[in-house]
Write a protein that holds these residues in place. Structure first.
Motif, short mmCIF file in Angstrom:
data_model
loop_
_atom_site.label_atom_id
_atom_site.label_comp_id
_atom_site.label_asym_id
_atom_site.label_seq_id
_atom_site.Cartn_x
_atom_site.Cartn_y
_atom_site.Cartn_z
N ALA A 54 -55.21 8.83 22.75
CA ALA A 54 -55.69 10.07 23.35
C ALA A 54 -54.72 11.22 23.07
O ALA A 54 -55.13 12.36 22.81
CB ALA A 54 -55.88 9.89 24.86
N ARG A 55 -53.44 10.92 23.11
CA ARG A 55 -52.42 11.92 22.78
C ARG A 55 -52.59 12.39 21.34
O ARG A 55 -52.49 13.57 21.03
CB ARG A 55 -51.03 11.32 23.00
CG ARG A 55 -49.85 12.21 22.64
CD ARG A 55 -48.55 11.44 22.85
NE ARG A 55 -47.36 12.17 22.43
CZ ARG A 55 -46.73 13.06 23.19
NH1 ARG A 55 -47.18 13.33 24.40
NH2 ARG A 55 -45.65 13.67 22.75
N LEU A 56 -52.86 11.44 20.43
CA LEU A 56 -53.04 11.79 19.02
C LEU A 56 -54.25 12.71 18.85
O LEU A 56 -54.19 13.68 18.08
CB LEU A 56 -53.21 10.52 18.18
CG LEU A 56 -53.47 10.75 16.69
CD1 LEU A 56 -52.33 11.53 16.05
CD2 LEU A 56 -53.66 9.41 15.97
N LEU A 57 -55.34 12.43 19.54
CA LEU A 57 -56.52 13.29 19.45
C LEU A 57 -56.19 14.70 19.93
O LEU A 57 -56.56 15.70 19.28
CB LEU A 57 -57.67 12.69 20.28
CG LEU A 57 -58.97 13.50 20.30
CD1 LEU A 57 -59.52 13.70 18.90
CD2 LEU A 57 -60.01 12.81 21.20
N THR A 58 -55.49 14.80 21.04
CA THR A 58 -55.11 16.12 21.56
C THR A 58 -54.22 16.87 20.58
O THR A 58 -54.43 18.07 20.31
CB THR A 58 -54.38 15.97 22.91
OG1 THR A 58 -55.26 15.36 23.85
CG2 THR A 58 -53.92 17.32 23.44
N LYS A 59 -53.22 16.19 20.03
CA LYS A 59 -52.31 16.82 19.07
C LYS A 59 -53.06 17.26 17.81
O LYS A 59 -52.77 18.32 17.23
CB LYS A 59 -51.18 15.86 18.69
CG LYS A 59 -50.26 15.47 19.83
CD LYS A 59 -49.36 16.61 20.25
CE LYS A 59 -48.35 16.16 21.30
NZ LYS A 59 -47.52 17.29 21.79
N THR A 60 -54.02 16.45 17.37
CA THR A 60 -54.78 16.78 16.18
C THR A 60 -55.60 18.06 16.39
O THR A 60 -55.62 18.96 15.53
CB THR A 60 -55.70 15.61 15.79
OG1 THR A 60 -54.92 14.45 15.55
CG2 THR A 60 -56.54 15.94 14.56
N LEU A 61 -56.25 18.16 17.53
CA LEU A 61 -57.00 19.37 17.84
C LEU A 61 -56.08 20.59 17.94
O LEU A 61 -56.44 21.69 17.50
CB LEU A 61 -57.79 19.17 19.13
CG LEU A 61 -58.94 18.15 19.05
CD1 LEU A 61 -59.50 17.86 20.43
CD2 LEU A 61 -60.04 18.65 18.12
N ASP A 62 -54.90 20.40 18.52
CA ASP A 62 -53.93 21.49 18.59
C ASP A 62 -53.52 21.95 17.19
O ASP A 62 -53.36 23.15 16.94
CB ASP A 62 -52.68 21.05 19.37
CG ASP A 62 -52.92 20.95 20.86
OD1 ASP A 62 -53.94 21.48 21.34
OD2 ASP A 62 -52.08 20.34 21.55
N ASP A 63 -53.34 21.01 16.28
CA ASP A 63 -52.96 21.36 14.90
C ASP A 63 -54.02 22.26 14.27
O ASP A 63 -53.69 23.24 13.59
CB ASP A 63 -52.81 20.10 14.05
CG ASP A 63 -51.59 19.28 14.41
OD1 ASP A 63 -50.67 19.82 15.05
OD2 ASP A 63 -51.56 18.08 14.06
N PHE A 64 -55.29 21.92 14.46
CA PHE A 64 -56.37 22.75 13.92
C PHE A 64 -56.31 24.16 14.49
O PHE A 64 -56.39 25.15 13.76
CB PHE A 64 -57.73 22.12 14.24
CG PHE A 64 -58.13 20.99 13.34
CD1 PHE A 64 -58.51 21.23 12.02
CD2 PHE A 64 -58.15 19.68 13.80
CE1 PHE A 64 -58.91 20.19 11.18
CE2 PHE A 64 -58.53 18.63 12.98
CZ PHE A 64 -58.91 18.88 11.65
N ARG A 65 -56.16 24.24 15.80
CA ARG A 65 -56.17 25.56 16.43
C ARG A 65 -54.97 26.39 16.01
O ARG A 65 -55.10 27.60 15.76
CB ARG A 65 -56.20 25.40 17.96
CG ARG A 65 -57.50 24.73 18.47
CD ARG A 65 -57.56 24.74 19.99
NE ARG A 65 -58.78 24.08 20.48
CZ ARG A 65 -58.81 22.85 20.96
NH1 ARG A 65 -57.69 22.14 21.06
NH2 ARG A 65 -59.95 22.33 21.38
N ARG A 66 -53.80 25.77 15.92
CA ARG A 66 -52.59 26.50 15.52
C ARG A 66 -52.65 26.92 14.06
O ARG A 66 -51.92 27.83 13.64
CB ARG A 66 -51.35 25.65 15.79
CG ARG A 66 -50.97 25.59 17.26
CD ARG A 66 -49.89 24.55 17.53
NE ARG A 66 -48.66 24.79 16.81
CZ ARG A 66 -47.70 25.62 17.18
NH1 ARG A 66 -47.84 26.35 18.30
NH2 ARG A 66 -46.59 25.74 16.46
N ALA A 67 -53.51 26.28 13.27
CA ALA A 67 -53.67 26.66 11.87
C ALA A 67 -54.73 27.75 11.69
O ALA A 67 -54.96 28.20 10.56
CB ALA A 67 -54.04 25.44 11.03
#
Length: 635
Positions: free
Chosen positions: A116-129
Motif C-alpha cells: 500500500a505504501r508503494l502504491l501511494t509513493k507511485t501516485l505521488d511520483d506521478f503528481r510530482r512529475a
C-alpha cells in the motif's frame, strides 16, 4: 543468486551500451503491457511496475558508479549518457497519463502495508512529475529534467577533473610526516608537488609549519571547479525553481522537503537557526582557545580563517590534550584499518566477509568481498579506496545492484580517496561512516520492492546510521583490535581517551560551519542570488567561525549543491537522530548482540519500507528527541 558479472576494461564500453539497451528495452516492454492490458489485481500491477523499476535501477546504478570510477574516459562518458537515457525515460513514464490512470484506479484494499505504501509513493511520483498538467507544461518539465541531469554531470565532472597543484621547495614542507615526504620526492627542479586530492591537501593543511604554503594549498583547494561551475550553478538553481513552481510548490526547497522527514521548506531555516543557537556557546568557548593559540604566533590577530584553522587546531590538541596527530597516525596503517573495519562490522551485524580475489573489477586497486549471513551470501561489496586520475574525489557509497529477495543480490561500492600508508584518525572515522552506508545497502537488500531496497529512507535520515557507526571508531577496546604501533603494540586506552577529549574541542564551531554550508545550500535555492560569492561571504560571516579568504569561490567545488540541493541540513538532522540511536547501546559493551541485532533488524534491514521516524521509534521504544544531541554538544 549470482553477483553481477562486470566487464573487463576492454569490453566495458560495449558492456555498458548493451546493458543500457537491454535494460531499457525490457522496461519498455513491461510498460507497454501496463498500458495495453494492465493486471486487474493491484498487487500484480505493482509487481509488474516494480520489474520496470528494477530494470531501470540496474542500468542507472551501474552507469552512476562507473561514470565516477572507471579509468577510461570513454567509458565514463558512455555511462553519463546512459544516466541521461534512464532519467529521460523515467520522466516520460511519470508524465504518462494513461499509466497514471491505471494506478489511480487501483485500490489499496487488501494490500499489505508495504505494498500500500508503494502504491501511494507511485501516485505521488506521478503528481510530482506534473502528470496532471497540460502538454506544454509536461514538455517543459521533461526538458528541465533532462537538462538538470546534464548540468549535474558537468558540475561533478568539473570538480572531479580539476585537480590543482602547488609546487614548493622541500624545505618549506617542514612539519609533514616522514612517510608523506618519502612518498613525494622533489623533482629535477627541487620542487615537491602537492595536489588538492585529500591524501595531499589534508596533511599539508594540518602539519606544514610554513603558513604561506598552507594558504597556497587551501586556496587551490577552495578554487576547484571555478569559474566553470558558477554559471552551471545559476542554471541549476533556475531550472529547479521553474520545475517546483510548475508542479505547484512555492520554491524548490518546498518541493524537495515534501518527501523528507522535515516536511516543509520553511522548516529548514528554523532547524538551521536551532542548531546555530545551540552551538553558540560551545563555539565561543572553543574559538577563544583557538584564537588564543593563534595570537601567540600572530599577535593582535582579530580572526582566523580556514588556511590556518586545521594547523592551529592540531597545536591546541597537542598542547591542551597531549594529542599529536602525527603520533596518532602511526597506529593507523591503511591495510590494518581496512581489515579492522571488516572485522568490527562483521561482529556487530552478525555477518562475515569473504574475499573474492578473482572477481572482475574496474581497476587493480579495487577489492571484492561477498557478504555472508547464516551461511548464505546476501550481497557483494567493492572497495575502491585510493585516489587516481579521473576518479570521484570525495567519499561515498555507490549502489551497483539493489538487493531483492529471490531475485538479485545487493551489491555496492565504497569509493574513497585515502592514503595507501598511514591514515589520520579523522579518515578512519570517515571510512567507518561511509562503510555504514554500504552495509546498510546490503542489509536492506532482502525485501520485495525495488523502491524500498537499500538506503531508500528519507534523505534527511540516510546519514544517521553511518554517523552512529562512527562511534565504533572512537572506542578504545575496538581500536585496540586493529590500531597498532609499528612495533605491534595496541593503541593505549589513555591515548584514545585524550583523542576523544581533543575531538570534543571545536565541535561547537564545526557545527556552526555545517550550518554555514546548510544555509548556503538553502539560500542559494530560495534567494537565487546573482552574485554567489557575495552571498556566500554574507552567509559565512553570519554562521561560520572562520573568515572568508579573499578571492576564493568554495561554492564551485561544493558538490552537495548538486546532490543534496537545498537540503544540506540533512547531515545535522541525521546527527541529532544518530546521537539518540547510540543512546540505546551500552558504551561498556558496544557489541551486545541483543541491541545490535535489534538495531540491524528494525532500523537497517527494512530499508525504505517504513517512515524513518517509525523505524527509529520501533528501535528506541519512543520517538527520537533532540536531548542526546544537545547534551553531547554542550559537554
Amino acid at each position: 543468486m549470482t553477483p553481477l558479472a562486470l566487464p573487463t576494461a576492454d569490453d566495458a564500453q560495449e558492456w555498458v551500451e548493451g546493458r543500457t539497451r537491454d535494460g531499457l528495452a525490457a522496461a519498455r516492454e513491461l510498460v507497454e503491457g501496463l498500458r495495453s492490458d494492465p493486471p486487474a489485481d493491484p498487487l500484480a500491477l505493482l509487481r509488474q511496475w516494480d520489474e520496470v523499476s528494477r530494470h531501470l535501477s540496474n542500468v542507472a546504478a551501474t552507469a552512476s558508479l562507473l561514470a565516477n570510477v572507471h579509468p577510461l574516459e570513454g567509458v565514463r562518458t558512455t555511462c553519463e549518457q546512459a544516466e541521461l537515457e534512464v532519467d529521460r525515460y523515467v520522466t516520460e513514464l511519470r508524465q504518462d497519463r494513461r499509466l497514471f490512470e491505471v494506478f489511480a484506479a487501483a485500490s489499496a484494499d487488501g494490500l499489505d502495508p508495504v505494498a500500500a505504501r508503494l502504491l501511494t509513493k507511485t501516485l505521488d511520483d506521478f503528481r510530482r512529475a506534473g502528470v496532471d498538467l497540460d502538454d506544454e507544461a509536461r514538455t517543459r518539465l521533461a526538458q528541465i529534467n533532462e537538462r538538470l541531469t546534464e548540468v549535474g554531470q558537468e558540475f561533478g565532472r568539473n570538480i572531479r577533473d580539476d585537480v590543482r597543484t602547488v609546487r614548493v621547495p622541500a624545505a618549506r614542507l617542514d612539519g609533514l610526516p616522514q612517510d608523506w615526504l618519502d612518498a613525494h620526492p622533489a623533482d629535477e627542479d627541487g620542487l615537491v608537488t602537492v595536489t588538492t586530492d585529500y591524501p595531499d591537501s589534508v596533511p599539508a593543511r594540518m602539519f606544514v609549519h610554513d603558513a604561506a604554503v598552507r594558504r597556497d594549498v587551501t586556496v587551490a583547494f577552495l578554487e576547484r571547479g571555478w569559474p566553470e561551475n558558477e554559471p552551471l550553478l545559476h542554471e541549476l538553481f533556475a531550472l529547479r525553481e521553474e520545475l517546483a513552481r510548475l508542479v505547484g510548490y512555492a520554491d524548490w526547497a518546498s518541493y524537495d522537503a515534501d518527501v523528507k522527514m522535515i516536511g516543509t521548506g520553511p522548516a529548514i531555516p528554523e532547524f538551521i537557526d536551532r542548531i546555530t543557537d545551540a552551538a553558540a556557546e560551545p563555539m565561543r568557548r572553543d574559538l577563544g582557545l583557538l584564537l588564543e593559540r593563534y595570537r601567540r604566533d600572530v599577535p593582535d590577530a582579530g580572526w582566523i580563517d580556514s588556511a590556518d584553522a586545521s594547523y592551529y587546531e592540531e597545536l591546541v590538541r597537542q598542547e591542551r590534550h597531549d594529542v599529536d596527530a602525527q603520533q596518532v597516525r602511526t597506529y593507523f596503517d591503511f591495510g590494518r584499518v581496512r581489515q579492522g573495519l571488516l572485522d568490527v562490522t562483521a561482529r556487530l551485524f552478525g555477518i562475515s566477509y569473504v574475499a573474492v580475489p578473482d572477481a572482475q573489477v574496474w581497476h587493480e586497486d579495487v577489492t571484492a568481498h561477498d557478504v555472508v549471513r547464516d551461511g548464505a551470501r546476501i550481497g557483494r561489496i567493492y572497495l575502491d579506496l585510493h585516489p587516481r586520475e579521473g576518479k570521484y574525489k570525495h567519499a561515498a557509497q555507490f549502489s551497483l545492484v539493489d538487493g531483492l529477495a529471490g531475485r538479485q543480490l545487493a551489491e555496492g561500492a565504497l569509493v574513497c580517496n585515502f592514503s595507501r600508508g598511514l591514515m589520520e584518525h579523522d579518515h578512519v572515522v570517515t571510512l567507518f561512516h561511509e562503510f555504514g552506508h554500504l552495509v546498510h545497502h546490503v542489509l536492506a537488500g532482502s525485501g520485495e520492492w525495488t523502491r524500498f531496497s537499500g538506503v531508500a529512507t528519507e534523505w534527511d535520515f540516510v546519514e544517521a546510521p553511518s554517523q552512529m557507526l562512527e562511534e565504533w571508531a572512537w572506542d578504545a577496546d575496538v581500536l585496540r583490535t586493529f590500531a597498532l604501533s609499528p612495533s605491534g603494540d595496541p593503541i593505549p586506552a589513555d591515548l584514545v581517551a585524550r583523542m576523544r577529549a581533543a575531538d570534543d574541542f571545536g565541535k561547537g564551531y564545526q557545527a556552526r560551519t555545517q550550518m554555514f554550508y546548510a544555509a548556503m545550500s538553502y539560500r542559494f535555492h530560495t534567494d537565487r542570488p546573482s552574485d554567489l560569492t557575495a552571498a556566500m561571504r554574507e552567509l559565512q560571516a553570519r554562521y561560520s567561525p572562520f573568515a572568508y579568504i579573499d578571492g576564493t569561490h568554495m561554492f564551485a567545488s561544493f558538490g552537495h549543491l548538486s546532490g543534496y540541493s537545498s537540503a544540506y541540513y540533512t547531515y545535522m538532522w541525521s546527527l541529532v537522530i544518530a546521537k539518540d540511536l547510540f543512546s540505546a547501546f551500552d558504551p561498556g559493551d558496544l557489541f551486545d548482540a541483543a541491541v545490535a541485532g535489534r538495531y540491524r533488524d528494525r532500523v537497517l534491514a527494512p530499508g525504505g519500507s517504513r517512515d524513518a521516524a517509525d523505524l527509529v521509534a520501533d528501535f528506541l521504544g519512543r520517538p527520537y528527541t533532540f536531548d542526546a544531541y544537545a547534551a553531547w554538544l554542550a559537554r
